[in-house]
Design an enzyme around this catalytic site. Structure first.
Site, mmCIF file in Angstrom:
data_model
loop_
_atom_site.group_PDB
_atom_site.id
_atom_site.type_symbol
_atom_site.label_atom_id
_atom_site.label_comp_id
_atom_site.label_asym_id
_atom_site.label_seq_id
_atom_site.Cartn_x
_atom_site.Cartn_y
_atom_site.Cartn_z
ATOM 1 C CG ASP A 1 8.923 69.447 148.036
ATOM 2 O OD1 ASP A 1 8.123 70.190 147.052
ATOM 3 O OD2 ASP A 1 9.427 69.853 148.520
ATOM 4 C CB SER A 2 11.244 71.172 144.258
ATOM 5 O OG SER A 2 10.898 72.018 145.531
ATOM 6 C CB CYS B 1 5.596 69.264 145.366
ATOM 7 S SG CYS B 1 5.986 70.795 144.487
ATOM 8 C CD GLU C 1 15.299 73.300 149.433
ATOM 9 O OE1 GLU C 1 16.358 72.734 149.638
ATOM 10 O OE2 GLU C 1 14.103 72.755 149.575
ATOM 11 C CB CYS D 1 4.815 76.439 149.601
ATOM 12 S SG CYS D 1 6.275 75.631 149.439
ATOM 13 C CG HIS E 1 10.075 74.295 150.774
ATOM 14 N ND1 HIS E 1 9.613 73.494 149.934
ATOM 15 C CD2 HIS E 1 11.431 74.106 151.104
ATOM 16 C CE1 HIS E 1 10.826 73.142 149.154
ATOM 17 N NE2 HIS E 1 11.878 73.553 149.655
HETATM 18 N N1 DGL Z 1 7.509 72.576 148.327
HETATM 19 C C1 DGL Z 1 7.069 73.025 147.077
HETATM 20 C C2 DGL Z 1 5.628 73.346 146.925
HETATM 21 O O1 DGL Z 1 4.714 73.059 147.933
HETATM 22 C C3 DGL Z 1 7.989 73.552 146.183
HETATM 23 C C4 DGL Z 1 8.526 74.786 146.247
HETATM 24 C C5 DGL Z 1 9.315 74.948 145.159
HETATM 25 O O2 DGL Z 1 10.174 74.157 144.504
HETATM 26 O O3 DGL Z 1 9.237 76.354 144.583
HETATM 27 O O4 DGL Z 1 4.982 74.017 146.277
#
Ligand code: DGL
Length: 270
Positions: free
Chosen positions: A13-14, A76, A157, A189, A191
């Site tokens: 993931d990011s 992600c 984050e 997402c 996150h």
């Molecule tokens: N967790 C990620 C997603 O599911 C990335 C979020 C991001 O870096 O903008 O989209």
């Protein structure tokens, strides 16, 4: 392609978002060995162009292939929405590439005949219209409505999770009129499961909040079983990598994994 069941599963993931998926995998498939990559140097992916997200994802995929992973799991949504097809082509014959969108669409198809479903995610995911298009095609009784909620990722984050700041941002986004009378809400997402409770609370616990982490981990179990890829040996040590050290990564990783995390920084983009 021959894959050895003892090989690890690469999850990326990011940032910390994919840890929600890695954590669910750990619960459901405790014998699997995970190699996690958080591309914190390029966070957030949601504001990046499709070309950049594809470039970052391929480099991470190569890292996992060097580490001999049997699976590359794109944990992600932004990268799943814009880079999955390219990734599948790039790593064909080397590792099995999975995304986090297919299992959620299957879950909706199997559990909802009709209704209104909200989708919240990053700009990259929402602008790709991947969820809307797939739901309209594969879940014909459902009406999808989507909303980009780009502040959620930096907020999480930065560690704003259970406080007045996060509550105000959650309220500001979710009171958008497009989300009234929804029957379910997709957290598109990885996150967002970290703030799932506050989101449920906003809807007075009356709306099913689809947490892709558990759905994805359950689907992964089915795939590993079908392909005879379940690890027969007790798992070895999980590995955690980031492209840049950030204050909160290690803290959140420890919160999820309850184990000593030896976080390593690697620069794949020299
Ligand atoms: N967790 C990620 C997603 O599911 C990335 C979020 C991001 O870096 O903008 O989209």
């Amino acid at each position: 392609m021959y894959l050895d069941p003892r090989q690890a599963i690469g999850v990326f993931d990011s940032g910390v978002g994919g840890l929600t998926v890695a954590h669910a995998i750990k619960q459901i498939l405790p014998d699997e060995r995970l190699i996690y990559f958080g591309d914190t140097a390029h966070l957030p992916y949601g504001d990046k162009s499709k070309d950049s997200i594809i470039r970052y994802s391929k480099e991470i995929g190569r890292f996992f292939v060097e580490k001999k992973c049997k699976i590359i799991l794109i944990a992600c949504n932004s990268a799943s929405a814009v880079a999955y097809e390219e990734m599948s082509r790039e790593f064909e014959g080397q590792a099995m590439v999975l995304n986090v969108i297919d299992p959620v669409v299957s879950y909706l198809r199997n559990n909802y005949e009709e209704g209104k479903v909200g989708i919240i995610g990053t700009k990259a995911t929402i602008n790709s219209e991947t969820y809307e298009t797939r739901i309209q095609k594969e879940c014909t009784g459902l009406v999808p409505v989507s909303l980009a909620t780009p502040l959620f990722v930096p907020m999480i984050e930065e560690g704003f999770i259970f406080d007045n700041i996060s509550n105000a941002i959650i309220r500001a986004y979710l009171s958008n009129p497009s989300l009234t009378n929804i029957d379910a809400l997709i957290l598109a997402c990885t996150h967002y499961p970290i703030i799932k409770n506050q989101i449920s609370k906003f809807f007075s616990f009356n709306v099913e909040i689809l947490d892709s982490a558990k759905i994805v981990a359950e689907e992964l179990k089915i795939i590993l079983k079908e392909k005879h890829l379940l690890n027969p040996e007790p798992k070895g040590k999980n590995e955690f990598y980031v492209s840049d050290f950030t204050d909160h990564f290690e803290k959140i990783a420890k919160m999820f994994f309850e184990e000593k995390i030896n976080l390593k920084k690697v620069n794949l983009w020299k």
